[in-house]
Scaffold this motif. Structure first.
Motif, short mmCIF file in Angstrom:
data_model
loop_
_atom_site.label_atom_id
_atom_site.label_comp_id
_atom_site.label_asym_id
_atom_site.label_seq_id
_atom_site.Cartn_x
_atom_site.Cartn_y
_atom_site.Cartn_z
N LEU A 25 0.70 -1.24 -0.15
CA LEU A 25 -0.13 -0.09 0.18
C LEU A 25 0.74 1.17 0.03
N VAL A 26 1.26 1.81 -1.44
CA VAL A 26 1.66 2.51 -1.32
C VAL A 26 0.91 4.53 -0.52
N PHE A 27 1.96 4.97 0.09
CA PHE A 27 1.48 6.87 0.22
C PHE A 27 2.79 8.09 -0.56
N TYR A 28 1.56 8.57 -1.25
CA TYR A 28 2.19 9.96 -1.76
C TYR A 28 1.48 10.76 -1.35
N ALA A 29 3.19 11.75 -0.63
CA ALA A 29 2.69 13.09 -0.43
C ALA A 29 4.12 13.92 -0.83
N TYR A 30 3.79 15.00 -0.84
CA TYR A 30 3.97 16.33 -1.23
C TYR A 30 3.96 17.78 -1.04
N PRO A 31 4.64 18.72 -0.64
CA PRO A 31 3.99 20.04 -0.09
C PRO A 31 3.36 20.92 -0.04
N SER A 32 1.71 21.07 0.05
CA SER A 32 0.34 21.57 -0.84
C SER A 32 0.23 22.72 0.60
N GLU A 33 -0.60 23.38 -0.02
CA GLU A 33 -1.34 24.38 1.53
C GLU A 33 -2.34 23.46 1.74
N ALA A 34 -2.44 22.33 1.53
CA ALA A 34 -3.91 20.89 2.35
C ALA A 34 -3.07 20.67 3.73
N THR A 35 -2.93 21.19 4.51
CA THR A 35 -2.60 20.85 5.89
C THR A 35 -3.43 20.44 6.70
N THR A 67 -0.04 22.21 11.55
CA THR A 67 1.55 22.43 11.21
C THR A 67 1.50 22.86 9.75
N LYS A 68 2.51 23.15 9.40
CA LYS A 68 3.32 23.12 8.04
C LYS A 68 2.63 22.65 6.74
N TYR A 69 3.11 21.36 7.04
CA TYR A 69 3.58 19.96 6.60
C TYR A 69 2.32 19.47 5.80
N SER A 70 2.49 18.93 4.93
CA SER A 70 1.25 17.95 4.30
C SER A 70 1.86 16.25 4.70
N ARG A 71 0.71 15.56 4.50
CA ARG A 71 0.73 14.70 4.69
C ARG A 71 -0.26 13.26 4.14
N SER A 72 0.10 12.19 3.36
CA SER A 72 -0.68 11.19 3.72
C SER A 72 -0.69 10.14 4.28
N GLU A 73 -1.65 10.17 5.33
CA GLU A 73 -0.82 9.36 6.74
C GLU A 73 -2.55 9.28 7.20
N LEU A 74 -1.98 7.44 8.13
CA LEU A 74 -3.09 7.02 8.41
C LEU A 74 -3.31 7.54 9.45
N ARG A 75 -4.06 7.42 10.97
CA ARG A 75 -5.28 7.91 11.88
C ARG A 75 -5.72 6.53 12.34
N GLU A 76 -5.59 5.91 14.15
CA GLU A 76 -5.80 4.90 14.51
C GLU A 76 -7.32 5.50 15.14
N GLN A 77 -8.11 4.58 14.89
CA GLN A 77 -9.41 4.34 14.86
C GLN A 77 -10.28 3.48 16.42
N MET A 78 -9.89 3.66 17.32
CA MET A 78 -10.42 2.31 17.63
C MET A 78 -11.81 2.20 17.99
N THR A 79 -12.45 3.23 17.52
CA THR A 79 -14.30 2.59 17.17
C THR A 79 -14.03 3.18 16.10
N PRO A 80 -14.02 2.37 14.59
CA PRO A 80 -14.30 2.48 12.82
C PRO A 80 -15.06 4.16 12.91
N GLY A 81 -14.79 5.54 13.08
CA GLY A 81 -15.32 6.49 12.60
C GLY A 81 -15.48 7.64 14.07
N ASN A 82 -15.16 7.52 15.02
CA ASN A 82 -14.88 7.70 15.92
C ASN A 82 -13.12 7.96 17.03
N ASP A 83 -13.18 9.59 16.70
CA ASP A 83 -11.66 10.07 17.69
C ASP A 83 -11.77 10.34 18.47
N ASP A 84 -12.63 9.85 19.39
CA ASP A 84 -12.80 9.97 20.51
C ASP A 84 -12.65 9.34 21.75
N VAL A 85 -12.32 7.80 20.86
CA VAL A 85 -11.75 6.24 21.69
C VAL A 85 -10.60 6.02 21.49
#
Length: 306
Positions: free
Chosen positions: A103-113, A117-135
């Protein structure tokens, strides 16, 4: 005569079973159900083989360098992320390498950050409960991450040196009660762990208290923490596959490279970090704003447990 007939019938039944199993095996290979080398090895009708990564994305959301300026980067959560291969928005930044099964993640400097942060990313964020950042999870609850990664390609700076990329993180998070207690507008807390691909080597940075005697409420402020001096593993991974494992328990954190080198954190700073919630991050967080910079990071395996 009866015994001969029974023996014949038994041999004939075994023959039919063997033929049946062989036919099922051929059908499975043709439809792409065989498992090989950690990836699904599939065969098209033309006979061309290809592989798909065996990574479960049901507990991850992804942020990409696409959106409306600072703080407006697009994120896609489960279940939509499971259709990344056909999602036209995600496809440029998160896609399958069917030759290697990554699985490939591609990133380049973008205004969408993201917001902080001032840096851009193509990055996964763990969600213990899918769709919920509060758990999320604490050091007392513990967490383990195992990943097989490869730097596919990356740009160089004006001096000819490769740019840096954060490939794995453990990020802190304030609970709603903690956020209100210190009057902060969001739940953001510092990342306790950053793992870099840095000019072909793997470098680890973590957080330390500026004053170890800081009281519990003071621990919640980002200003209470600073970066440590960092640690670089001896092995040079370059553009080869490598394995990273992160293991967290109460007051402790252990990072290993290829099950051969280890960096342990077992100190007052890790003990005090227990005040925060946490979540894992994985992917391509490009650490430059240089024009024409880019990075492509491959993940062959990514597993998390708590």
């Amino acid at each position: 005569m009866i015994r001969r007939r029974a023996l014949y019938n038994r041999k004939f039944s075994i023959f039919i079973i063997v033929i049946g199993l062989s036919w099922i095996s051929i059908q499975c290979q043709g439809s792409g159900t065989a498992l090989k080398n950690g990836s699904y090895s599939q065969v098209t009708e033309s006979g061309k083989k290809y592989k798909l990564p065996e990574i479960d994305l049901s507990h991850w959301k992804v942020t990409i360098p696409e959106g409306k300026g600072k703080g407006g980067a697009i994120s896609v959560e489960p279940p939509e992320i499971l259709e990344y291969a056909t999602n036209e928005t995600l496809k440029p930044y998160m896609y399958n390498d069917s030759t290697s099964g990554a699985l490939v993640f591609y990133a380049y400097p973008s205004e969408a950050t993201t917001a902080n942060t001032k840096y851009s990313r193509s990055e996964l964020r763990e969600q213990m409960t899918p769709g919920n950042d509060d758990v999320n999870w604490t050091f007392k609850q513990g967490g383990n991450l195992k990943a097989t990664i490869e730097m596919e390609d990356i740009s160089r700076d004006e001096e000819g040196k490769y740019h840096k990329v954060i490939i794995l993180q453990i990020h802190g998070r304030l609970s709603d009660a903690q956020k209100e207690k210190i009057g902060q507008k969001d739940n953001n807390a510092p990342p306790v762990l950053k793992i870099y691909w840095d000019k072909g080597k793997i470098r680890v940075k973590t957080k330390e208290l500026k004053f170890p005697g800081t009281p519990n409420e003071g621990l919640l402020y980002e200003e209470a923490w600073s970066d440590d001096e960092g640690y670089t593993f001896e092995e040079e991974v370059g553009f080869k596959k490598f394995d990273v494992e992160i293991d967290v328990s109460e007051g402790k954190m252990l990072v290993s490279l290829n099950k051969n080198e280890f960096k342990a954190y077992d100190n007052i700073h890790m003990q005090k970090w227990g005040v925060f919630e946490n979540y894992f991050k994985a992917g391509n967080y490009l650490q430059t704003r240089d024009k024409d910079a880019f990075a492509k990071v491959k993940f062959y395996d990514l597993k998390v447990s708590h």
